[in-house]
Design a protein around this motif. Structure first.
Motif, mmCIF file in Angstrom:
data_model
loop_
_atom_site.group_PDB
_atom_site.id
_atom_site.type_symbol
_atom_site.label_atom_id
_atom_site.label_comp_id
_atom_site.label_asym_id
_atom_site.label_seq_id
_atom_site.Cartn_x
_atom_site.Cartn_y
_atom_site.Cartn_z
ATOM 1 N N GLU A 124 -27.409 -11.748 18.801
ATOM 2 C CA GLU A 124 -28.723 -11.096 18.608
ATOM 3 C C GLU A 124 -28.708 -9.645 19.066
ATOM 4 N N ARG A 125 -27.921 -9.336 20.082
ATOM 5 C CA ARG A 125 -27.867 -7.962 20.593
ATOM 6 C C ARG A 125 -27.232 -7.002 19.595
ATOM 7 N N LEU A 126 -26.489 -7.530 18.613
ATOM 8 C CA LEU A 126 -25.816 -6.680 17.625
ATOM 9 C C LEU A 126 -26.589 -6.564 16.320
ATOM 10 N N LYS A 127 -27.636 -7.354 16.163
ATOM 11 C CA LYS A 127 -28.431 -7.292 14.935
ATOM 12 C C LYS A 127 -28.985 -5.880 14.778
ATOM 13 N N GLY A 128 -28.873 -5.351 13.576
ATOM 14 C CA GLY A 128 -29.358 -4.011 13.297
ATOM 15 C C GLY A 128 -28.303 -2.925 13.489
ATOM 16 N N THR A 129 -27.176 -3.270 14.083
ATOM 17 C CA THR A 129 -26.134 -2.258 14.289
ATOM 18 C C THR A 129 -25.206 -2.154 13.079
ATOM 19 N N GLU A 130 -25.421 -2.973 12.053
ATOM 20 C CA GLU A 130 -24.588 -2.937 10.855
ATOM 21 C C GLU A 130 -24.635 -1.574 10.187
ATOM 22 N N LYS A 131 -25.720 -0.827 10.409
ATOM 23 C CA LYS A 131 -25.853 0.498 9.809
ATOM 24 C C LYS A 131 -24.806 1.472 10.354
ATOM 25 N N ASP A 132 -24.241 1.165 11.529
ATOM 26 C CA ASP A 132 -23.240 2.032 12.151
ATOM 27 C C ASP A 132 -21.849 1.814 11.573
ATOM 28 N N GLY A 133 -21.638 0.706 10.869
ATOM 29 C CA GLY A 133 -20.336 0.393 10.293
ATOM 30 C C GLY A 133 -20.175 -1.100 10.107
ATOM 31 N N ALA A 134 -19.229 -1.448 9.262
ATOM 32 C CA ALA A 134 -19.010 -2.856 8.923
ATOM 33 C C ALA A 134 -18.331 -3.598 10.068
ATOM 34 N N PHE A 135 -18.622 -4.903 10.161
ATOM 35 C CA PHE A 135 -17.986 -5.800 11.121
ATOM 36 C C PHE A 135 -16.913 -6.597 10.383
ATOM 37 N N PHE A 136 -15.749 -6.704 11.020
ATOM 38 C CA PHE A 136 -14.645 -7.470 10.455
ATOM 39 C C PHE A 136 -14.091 -8.406 11.507
ATOM 40 N N GLU A 137 -13.642 -9.573 11.064
ATOM 41 C CA GLU A 137 -12.896 -10.468 11.943
ATOM 42 C C GLU A 137 -11.433 -10.370 11.538
ATOM 43 N N ILE A 138 -10.589 -10.074 12.521
ATOM 44 C CA ILE A 138 -9.141 -10.054 12.306
ATOM 45 C C ILE A 138 -8.613 -11.373 12.839
ATOM 46 N N MET A 139 -7.862 -12.088 12.017
ATOM 47 C CA MET A 139 -7.304 -13.379 12.406
ATOM 48 C C MET A 139 -5.787 -13.320 12.287
ATOM 49 N N VAL A 140 -5.098 -13.851 13.298
ATOM 50 C CA VAL A 140 -3.637 -13.878 13.288
ATOM 51 C C VAL A 140 -3.169 -15.298 13.589
ATOM 52 N N PRO A 141 -2.996 -16.118 12.539
ATOM 53 C CA PRO A 141 -2.355 -17.418 12.752
ATOM 54 C C PRO A 141 -0.843 -17.208 12.849
ATOM 55 N N PHE A 142 -0.173 -18.028 13.683
ATOM 56 C CA PHE A 142 1.261 -17.843 13.875
ATOM 57 C C PHE A 142 1.941 -19.176 14.100
ATOM 58 N N ASP A 143 3.215 -19.210 13.718
ATOM 59 C CA ASP A 143 4.072 -20.379 13.892
ATOM 60 C C ASP A 143 5.501 -19.851 13.995
ATOM 61 N N VAL A 144 6.047 -19.837 15.213
ATOM 62 C CA VAL A 144 7.331 -19.199 15.463
ATOM 63 C C VAL A 144 8.255 -20.161 16.214
ATOM 64 N N THR A 145 9.447 -20.381 15.660
ATOM 65 C CA THR A 145 10.495 -21.133 16.340
ATOM 66 C C THR A 145 11.536 -20.116 16.774
ATOM 67 N N VAL A 146 11.812 -20.090 18.076
ATOM 68 C CA VAL A 146 12.700 -19.072 18.632
ATOM 69 C C VAL A 146 14.126 -19.588 18.682
ATOM 70 N N GLU A 147 15.033 -18.807 18.141
ATOM 71 C CA GLU A 147 16.452 -19.161 18.083
ATOM 72 C C GLU A 147 17.047 -19.253 19.484
ATOM 73 N N ASP A 148 17.850 -20.258 19.708
ATOM 74 C CA ASP A 148 18.637 -20.448 20.932
ATOM 75 C C ASP A 148 17.821 -20.693 22.197
ATOM 76 N N ASN A 149 16.519 -20.758 22.110
ATOM 77 C CA ASN A 149 15.720 -21.020 23.304
ATOM 78 C C ASN A 149 15.064 -22.389 23.267
ATOM 79 N N GLY A 150 15.125 -23.058 22.116
ATOM 80 C CA GLY A 150 14.652 -24.423 22.028
ATOM 81 C C GLY A 150 13.158 -24.615 22.166
#
Length: 134
Positions: free
Chosen positions: A40-66
């Motif tokens: 609610e505190r951010l309502k009306g601030t859209e006029k200052d610029g767009a809001f974006f959600e950045i998402m980083v899903p990850f799945d990493v198997t590291v070599e030699d470390n098991g």
């Protein structure tokens, strides 16, 4: 580009000890989508610029470390003075906005492996390359 950054959120982080011989892999994605503020505190601030959600899903198997790490990290940013779409942002701006989230994955992995393996493992993700382990 000037931005207002909100806290990074760890939606999930999973560590698995694996068997020797598992193939190394790296799957770190970056997605960005336009969102409307729900605070609610951010309502009306859209006029200052767009809001974006950045998402980083990850799945990493590291070599030699098991071990394997997987999960998802996100953050909301407001691009001040920019109303366009995420797909219209220059790649270097997307990299600047997403880099802190990728560094969070690196930090979490180091901290968890320091406890689980008695030695922290550093991941160093590059925008267009494989992670390097130390």
């Amino acid at each position: 580009m000037e931005t207002k950054k909100f806290p990074i959120v760890v939606n999930s982080f999973h560590y698995d000890l694996l068997q020797k011989g598992d193939q190394p892999s790296q799957d770190v994605q970056v997605a960005m989508r336009k969102v409307q503020p729900t605070d609610e505190r951010l309502k009306g601030t859209e006029k200052d610029g767009a809001f974006f959600e950045i998402m980083v899903p990850f799945d990493v198997t590291v070599e030699d470390n098991g071990f394997k790490v997987s999960g998802s990290i996100s953050r909301v940013v407001q691009t001040l003075g920019y109303e366009g779409e995420a797909s219209e942002l220059p790649p270097d701006e997307l990299e600047k906005l997403s880099r802190p989230l990728v560094e969070y994955i690196e930090t979490l992995t180091y901290q968890v492996t320091a406890v689980a393996l008695n030695e922290g493992v550093s991941l160093n993700f590059q925008a267009s390359g494989e992670p390097e382990s130390k």
